[in-house]
Design an enzyme around this catalytic site. Structure first.
Site, short mmCIF file in Angstrom:
data_model
loop_
_atom_site.label_atom_id
_atom_site.label_comp_id
_atom_site.label_asym_id
_atom_site.label_seq_id
_atom_site.Cartn_x
_atom_site.Cartn_y
_atom_site.Cartn_z
CB SER A 112 -13.42 41.73 62.09
OG SER A 112 -13.77 41.17 60.87
CD GLU A 206 -29.59 48.80 49.87
OE1 GLU A 206 -28.58 48.30 49.32
OE2 GLU A 206 -30.73 48.32 49.76
CG HIS A 266 -13.82 36.39 62.41
ND1 HIS A 266 -12.54 36.86 62.21
CD2 HIS A 266 -14.66 37.45 62.16
CE1 HIS A 266 -12.59 38.13 61.83
NE2 HIS A 266 -13.86 38.51 61.80
#
Length: 287
Positions: A112, A206, A266
């Protein structure tokens, strides 16, 4: 404790000093005997860590009698933190890591996000690896699923709630993530805080949330940029990360690429570990 690295502006964008990467090494099981393949370096996906590959790393080391190193990429696991989270900087981190650990021309495996880091490494720093395994990721620009932004929002809510138990965090996550496996995966990033009184996330979620657009990028030109070494792509047929329309791009950037498909989603390596290991170990020793 992870360090925080600030970026410096350059004419080509924000390039940070390399972040020191935490890693786990599985040594050669039989040091006196010759290794069957080059060393192996493994890179995880977004929100993952080196721990996701613990069992598979041991299996690869034993089957190939070779050294296997699994890394935490920047802003993940126990590695350092940085404001910049993009593929150029992550590939630079890996180049630095390979030199630091004296890893010569490894077989590089990336799943990924780690797959895109691996492809960036091959295309920008080809002398640093022997061959490449890309797990369920295509060399194309994509827009990341909105699910990832939801994960970040849930992490923020959990952090603000000052949870005292993992179960409290799971209850918050349930509101946006129905899949138990995904919740368990995300919560591997939740650790007991220094006081021992509650839990907090060890990753700068964040920063990762602000970098989602960058993580969809693939800044190379078909026909111009290419890696001529051996490459194995392993795709999950139930996944949408490598579709038929991406095959042309794969062969443009990686002319020697072989593409194998497994009946998975996946998480190819987790869903079909034996089939995955067979493909990787055979490829690692291929002449």
């Amino acid at each position: 404790m992870p360090t925080f690295t600030r970026s410096i502006a350059t004419s080509t964008g924000k390039i940070t000093p390399p972040v020191s990467l935490s890693f786990t090494e599985t040594p050669k099981p039989s040091p006196q005997e010759q290794a069957r393949s080059q060393p192996i370096v493994v890179m995880h996906g977004l929100f993952g860590s080196k721990q996701n590959w613990k069992a598979l790393s041991k299996a690869m080391a034993h089957r190939l009698n070779t050294r296997v190193l699994t890394v935490d990429l920047r802003n993940h696991g126990e590695s350092g933190h940085s404001e910049e989270h993009d593929y150029t900087n992550m590939a630079n981190d890996v180049v630095h890591f390979l030199k630091e650990q004296s890893v010569d021309k490894p077989v590089v495996i990336g799943h990924s996000m780690g797959g895109k880091v691996a492809m960036n490494l091959a295309l920008k720093h080809p002398a640093n690896l022997d061959r490449l395994v890309v797990v369920d990721m295509a060399p194309v620009k994509v827009k990341l699923s909105t699910e990832f932004a939801k994960y970040v929002g849930s992490m923020r809510e959990i952090q603000n709630a000052n949870v005292k138990k993992q179960s409290e965090a799971d209850n918050i996550l349930k509101k946006t993530v129905s899949d138990l496996g995904v919740r368990q995966f995300l919560l591997t990033n939740l650790k007991r805080d220094a006081t021992g009184d509650g839990y907090s996330f060890r990753i700068p979620f964040e920063t990762l949330g602000n970098s989602l657009e960058k993580l969809g990028q693939f800044d190379f030109v078909p026909g111009q940029d290419k890696f001529d070494g051996k490459v194995l792509f392993i795709r999950g047929v139930k996944s949408k990360y490598i579709m038929e329309k991406e095959m042309e791009a794969i062969r443009s950037f990686f002319p020697q690429a072989r593409i194998e498909s497994l009946d998975t989603g996946h998480w190819v390596h987790a869903e079909k570990p034996e089939d995955f290991l067979k493909l990787v170990t055979e490829f690692a020793i291929e002449k």
